[in-house]
Scaffold this motif. Structure first.
Motif, mmCIF file in Angstrom:
data_model
loop_
_atom_site.group_PDB
_atom_site.id
_atom_site.type_symbol
_atom_site.label_atom_id
_atom_site.label_comp_id
_atom_site.label_asym_id
_atom_site.label_seq_id
_atom_site.Cartn_x
_atom_site.Cartn_y
_atom_site.Cartn_z
ATOM 1 N N TYR A 13 7.368 46.470 -2.234
ATOM 2 C CA TYR A 13 8.201 45.517 -1.506
ATOM 3 C C TYR A 13 7.399 44.284 -1.101
ATOM 4 O O TYR A 13 7.922 43.162 -1.119
ATOM 5 N N LEU A 14 6.148 44.476 -0.753
ATOM 6 C CA LEU A 14 5.302 43.339 -0.391
ATOM 7 C C LEU A 14 5.092 42.423 -1.597
ATOM 8 O O LEU A 14 5.130 41.193 -1.470
ATOM 9 N N GLU A 15 4.908 43.009 -2.775
ATOM 10 C CA GLU A 15 4.771 42.208 -3.985
ATOM 11 C C GLU A 15 6.055 41.436 -4.277
ATOM 12 O O GLU A 15 6.012 40.279 -4.710
ATOM 13 N N ALA A 16 7.207 42.062 -4.009
ATOM 14 C CA ALA A 16 8.482 41.372 -4.206
ATOM 15 C C ALA A 16 8.629 40.216 -3.222
ATOM 16 O O ALA A 16 9.144 39.147 -3.573
ATOM 17 N N VAL A 17 8.179 40.413 -1.987
ATOM 18 C CA VAL A 17 8.231 39.340 -0.989
ATOM 19 C C VAL A 17 7.372 38.165 -1.455
ATOM 20 O O VAL A 17 7.813 37.006 -1.407
ATOM 21 N N TYR A 18 6.168 38.452 -1.924
ATOM 22 C CA TYR A 18 5.295 37.390 -2.420
ATOM 23 C C TYR A 18 5.919 36.691 -3.627
ATOM 24 O O TYR A 18 5.840 35.465 -3.761
ATOM 25 N N GLN A 53 11.046 51.595 5.081
ATOM 26 C CA GLN A 53 10.531 52.656 4.213
ATOM 27 C C GLN A 53 9.167 53.142 4.688
ATOM 28 O O GLN A 53 8.399 52.383 5.268
ATOM 29 N N ASP A 54 8.901 54.404 4.417
ATOM 30 C CA ASP A 54 7.586 54.950 4.730
ATOM 31 C C ASP A 54 6.642 54.852 3.537
ATOM 32 O O ASP A 54 5.437 54.720 3.698
ATOM 33 N N LYS A 55 7.204 54.928 2.332
ATOM 34 C CA LYS A 55 6.389 54.868 1.115
ATOM 35 C C LYS A 55 6.840 53.692 0.259
ATOM 36 O O LYS A 55 7.955 53.219 0.372
ATOM 37 N N GLY A 56 5.960 53.267 -0.618
ATOM 38 C CA GLY A 56 6.291 52.193 -1.544
ATOM 39 C C GLY A 56 6.285 50.811 -0.920
ATOM 40 O O GLY A 56 6.938 49.904 -1.415
ATOM 41 N N LYS A 57 5.549 50.654 0.153
ATOM 42 C CA LYS A 57 5.525 49.358 0.838
ATOM 43 C C LYS A 57 4.858 48.278 -0.006
ATOM 44 O O LYS A 57 5.202 47.108 0.095
ATOM 45 N N LYS A 58 3.919 48.678 -0.828
ATOM 46 C CA LYS A 58 3.202 47.703 -1.640
ATOM 47 C C LYS A 58 4.147 47.011 -2.624
ATOM 48 O O LYS A 58 4.042 45.810 -2.852
ATOM 49 N N ASN A 97 7.812 33.936 8.229
ATOM 50 C CA ASN A 97 6.380 33.935 7.959
ATOM 51 C C ASN A 97 5.599 34.633 9.069
ATOM 52 O O ASN A 97 4.612 35.319 8.801
ATOM 53 N N ILE A 98 6.037 34.473 10.308
ATOM 54 C CA ILE A 98 5.378 35.154 11.435
ATOM 55 C C ILE A 98 5.556 36.667 11.313
ATOM 56 O O ILE A 98 4.610 37.439 11.527
ATOM 57 N N ILE A 99 6.756 37.087 10.954
ATOM 58 C CA ILE A 99 7.005 38.529 10.787
ATOM 59 C C ILE A 99 6.183 39.082 9.632
ATOM 60 O O ILE A 99 5.608 40.171 9.743
ATOM 61 N N LEU A 100 6.098 38.339 8.533
ATOM 62 C CA LEU A 100 5.281 38.781 7.407
ATOM 63 C C LEU A 100 3.821 38.908 7.823
ATOM 64 O O LEU A 100 3.143 39.879 7.459
ATOM 65 N N GLU A 101 3.341 37.971 8.600
ATOM 66 C CA GLU A 101 1.965 38.036 9.103
ATOM 67 C C GLU A 101 1.767 39.265 9.987
ATOM 68 O O GLU A 101 0.741 39.951 9.898
ATOM 69 N N ASP A 102 2.748 39.558 10.845
ATOM 70 C CA ASP A 102 2.668 40.753 11.686
ATOM 71 C C ASP A 102 2.639 42.023 10.844
ATOM 72 O O ASP A 102 1.899 42.960 11.154
ATOM 73 N N ILE A 103 3.434 42.052 9.794
ATOM 74 C CA ILE A 103 3.478 43.236 8.935
ATOM 75 C C ILE A 103 2.127 43.464 8.277
ATOM 76 O O ILE A 103 1.661 44.596 8.161
ATOM 77 N N ILE A 104 1.486 42.403 7.865
ATOM 78 C CA ILE A 104 0.214 42.533 7.165
ATOM 79 C C ILE A 104 -0.923 42.842 8.141
ATOM 80 O O ILE A 104 -1.737 43.727 7.885
ATOM 81 N N GLU A 105 -0.976 42.136 9.267
ATOM 82 C CA GLU A 105 -2.120 42.261 10.168
ATOM 83 C C GLU A 105 -1.940 43.309 11.263
ATOM 84 O O GLU A 105 -2.911 43.919 11.683
ATOM 85 N N LYS A 106 -0.732 43.488 11.746
ATOM 86 C CA LYS A 106 -0.489 44.396 12.874
ATOM 87 C C LYS A 106 0.493 45.492 12.459
ATOM 88 O O LYS A 106 1.572 45.615 13.032
ATOM 89 N N GLU A 107 0.100 46.261 11.490
ATOM 90 C CA GLU A 107 0.998 47.261 10.919
ATOM 91 C C GLU A 107 1.427 48.316 11.940
ATOM 92 O O GLU A 107 2.578 48.754 11.950
ATOM 93 N N SER A 108 0.523 48.714 12.815
ATOM 94 C CA SER A 108 0.867 49.735 13.814
ATOM 95 C C SER A 108 1.909 49.213 14.811
ATOM 96 O O SER A 108 2.814 49.944 15.221
ATOM 97 N N GLU A 150 15.233 40.362 2.672
ATOM 98 C CA GLU A 150 15.744 41.698 2.365
ATOM 99 C C GLU A 150 14.605 42.646 2.008
ATOM 100 O O GLU A 150 14.588 43.801 2.445
ATOM 101 N N ASN A 151 13.661 42.163 1.230
ATOM 102 C CA ASN A 151 12.518 43.006 0.871
ATOM 103 C C ASN A 151 11.641 43.302 2.080
ATOM 104 O O ASN A 151 11.067 44.384 2.171
ATOM 105 N N LEU A 152 11.542 42.360 3.001
ATOM 106 C CA LEU A 152 10.814 42.635 4.245
ATOM 107 C C LEU A 152 11.506 43.744 5.042
ATOM 108 O O LEU A 152 10.842 44.624 5.594
#
Length: 143
Positions: free
Chosen positions: A108-113, A101-106, A41-52, A93-95
């Motif tokens: 994978y994020l939907e699959a994670v949710y 990946q550089d493209k299609g992140k949305k 959950n912490i990593i998912l939060e980092d992916i969403i909020e701190k993408e850079s 795995e989806n995370l």
């Protein structure tokens, strides 16, 4: 007649013990994997909020996710939460795919949710919410 009452009370006590064993085993299993789930959950939060930050440290995040996946897979739990563990592994795995990946992140994020939601539904199925409200037993705190 007094033996019938003794028999009925013994059966009731036996059923209460079985219910307690069931909920205790689920609670203990969730305690075994709670740290892994929290880190996911912490990593998912980092992916969403701190993408850079995630883009800069892709390899570190992927290695952390691989360790989490291995930890959840190797944790010794009962058969009761196998489906929950499978959903969490698919989410991890989806995370990993999303970070790499550089493209299609949305997508994978939907699959994670989706897998997180399925895991939550599985826990709700295992732990009857009405029973929790009556007994104040809350295994959800370990998630």
């Amino acid at each position: 007649m007094k033996y019938v009452g003794l028999l009925l009370s013994s059966i009731c006590v036996f059923l209460v013990i079985l219910v307690n064993l069931y909920y205790n085993s689920i609670t203990l299993d969730m305690q075994k994997i709670k740290d892994y789930v929290r880190e996911c959950n912490i990593i998912l939060e980092d992916i969403i909020e701190k993408e850079s930050k995630v883009e800069e440290n892709k390899d570190e995040y992927i290695s952390r996710l691989m360790i989490l996946k291995k930890g959840i897979t190797n944790s010794k739990t009962s058969f009761l939460i196998n489906d929950y563990k499978e959903y969490k592994i698919k989410s991890i795995e989806n995370l990993m795919y999303m970070i790499s990946q550089d493209k299609g992140k949305k997508e994978y994020l939907e699959a994670v949710y989706k897998y997180n939601k399925l895991g939550d539904k599985e826990l709700d199925k295992l732990i009857n919410n009405d029973f929790i409200k009556v007994t104040y037993l809350s295994a959800r705190t370990y998630i």
